[in-house]
Design a protein around this motif. Sequence first.
Motif, PDB file in Angstrom:
ATOM      1  N   ALA A 137       0.827  -1.206   0.000  1.00 20.62           N
ATOM      2  CA  ALA A 137       0.000   0.000   0.000  1.00 20.62           C
ATOM      3  C   ALA A 137       0.863   1.258   0.000  1.00 20.62           C
ATOM      4  CB  ALA A 137      -0.921  -0.008   1.218  1.00 20.62           C
ATOM      5  N   GLU A 139       3.917   1.525  -1.200  1.00 19.77           N
ATOM      6  CA  GLU A 139       4.612   1.633  -2.486  1.00 19.77           C
ATOM      7  C   GLU A 139       3.691   2.105  -3.614  1.00 19.77           C
ATOM      8  OE1 GLU A 139       6.494  -2.124  -3.059  1.00 19.77           O
ATOM      9  OE2 GLU A 139       7.893  -1.811  -1.381  1.00 19.77           O
ATOM     10  N   ARG A 140       2.382   1.944  -3.432  1.00 15.81           N
ATOM     11  CA  ARG A 140       1.446   2.461  -4.442  1.00 15.81           C
ATOM     12  C   ARG A 140       1.555   3.977  -4.582  1.00 15.81           C
ATOM     13  NH1 ARG A 140      -2.407  -1.748  -2.912  1.00 15.81           N
ATOM     14  NH2 ARG A 140      -3.342  -0.434  -1.309  1.00 15.81           N
ATOM     15  N   ARG A 141       2.090   4.632  -3.559  1.00 17.34           N
ATOM     16  CA  ARG A 141       2.184   6.095  -3.583  1.00 17.34           C
ATOM     17  C   ARG A 141       3.579   6.576  -3.994  1.00 17.34           C
ATOM     18  NH1 ARG A 141      -2.117   7.950  -0.646  1.00 17.34           N
ATOM     19  NH2 ARG A 141      -2.035   9.681  -2.123  1.00 17.34           N
ATOM     20  N   LEU A 230      -6.624   3.715  -1.688  1.00 17.67           N
ATOM     21  CA  LEU A 230      -5.226   4.041  -1.436  1.00 17.67           C
ATOM     22  C   LEU A 230      -4.866   4.005   0.044  1.00 17.67           C
ATOM     23  CD1 LEU A 230      -4.809   7.033  -3.933  1.00 17.67           C
ATOM     24  CD2 LEU A 230      -4.268   4.625  -4.296  1.00 17.67           C
ATOM     25  N   THR A 235      -6.253  -1.794   4.373  1.00 13.90           N
ATOM     26  CA  THR A 235      -6.225  -1.910   2.923  1.00 13.90           C
ATOM     27  C   THR A 235      -7.547  -2.530   2.470  1.00 13.90           C
ATOM     28  OG1 THR A 235      -5.282  -4.126   3.031  1.00 13.90           O
ATOM     29  CG2 THR A 235      -3.729  -2.269   2.955  1.00 13.90           C
TER      30      THR A 235
END
Length: 279
Positions: A137, A139-141, A230, A235
Amino acid sequence: MDHFASHDGTEIAFRILGEGQPLICLPGGPGRAGEYLGDLGGLAGWRQLIEPDTRGTGASADADPDSYRCDRLVADVEALRAHLGLDRIDLLAHSAAGNVAVLYAAAHPERIGHLVLLTPSLLAVGIEVSEEQQRAALERRSGEPWYAGAMAAVEKAEAGDDSVETRSEYVPFFYGRWDEAAQAHAQVGISERSAAVRERFFGDGAFRPDATRAALGALAAPVLIYAGELDVAPTPEVAVAAARLFRHAEVVVQPGAGHAPWLDDPAWFTSAVNTFLGS
């Protein structure tokens, strides 16, 4: 602000926003005053929002620090229900307050009309985000301009630095957009006065997950578990897992949203919650 005396005489303050059928809204944090919920993206246009300040925070009185433990806050919810003269309540709980809400539902299943667990913490039922889920989660940003600094703060927190300064550095992870509105919102309802609540909320003995899971089997009311696409905690995967604990549960994942989805897309948020509540 309105006030009532809880079971032990502690004065609990609460806001009333809007008109219509009451929806009690529990603030998270733990220890964040309920003002940060605001009108929940305009939800007050359809429902009357009742937003209490947790004892020891906001306009509510200080109390015995031992009474700040999560399971002991359940009695304040029941006292508020009785004060409002409601036989059953529609209950929305955000973030850490998800634990209070599920403990209340386990203790008083007959008192719940609808239960909305809004980007909830669910340690009370033994569900938490795994390290792998959280890393994915985060690393998605990675494309965000603030990512490197926020990740450094996460690493400091994992090493034991849970200071206000460190939390303020990684808080962008909790918003779908780290814009001016989010930056202002991140400061609302935060007070050093409530440090005692943060310290005691998750105290030893607060949770008995196996017993709580078993008790929730008596909950006949519909449950909505609401996640942001996000968000890092919970999550969307955790929200889906949590839904299996309830007899009648559904999951909504708001696209592009973080931990406060009513800020990211108010119309999407209010439509989804109103559909569930039948407003």
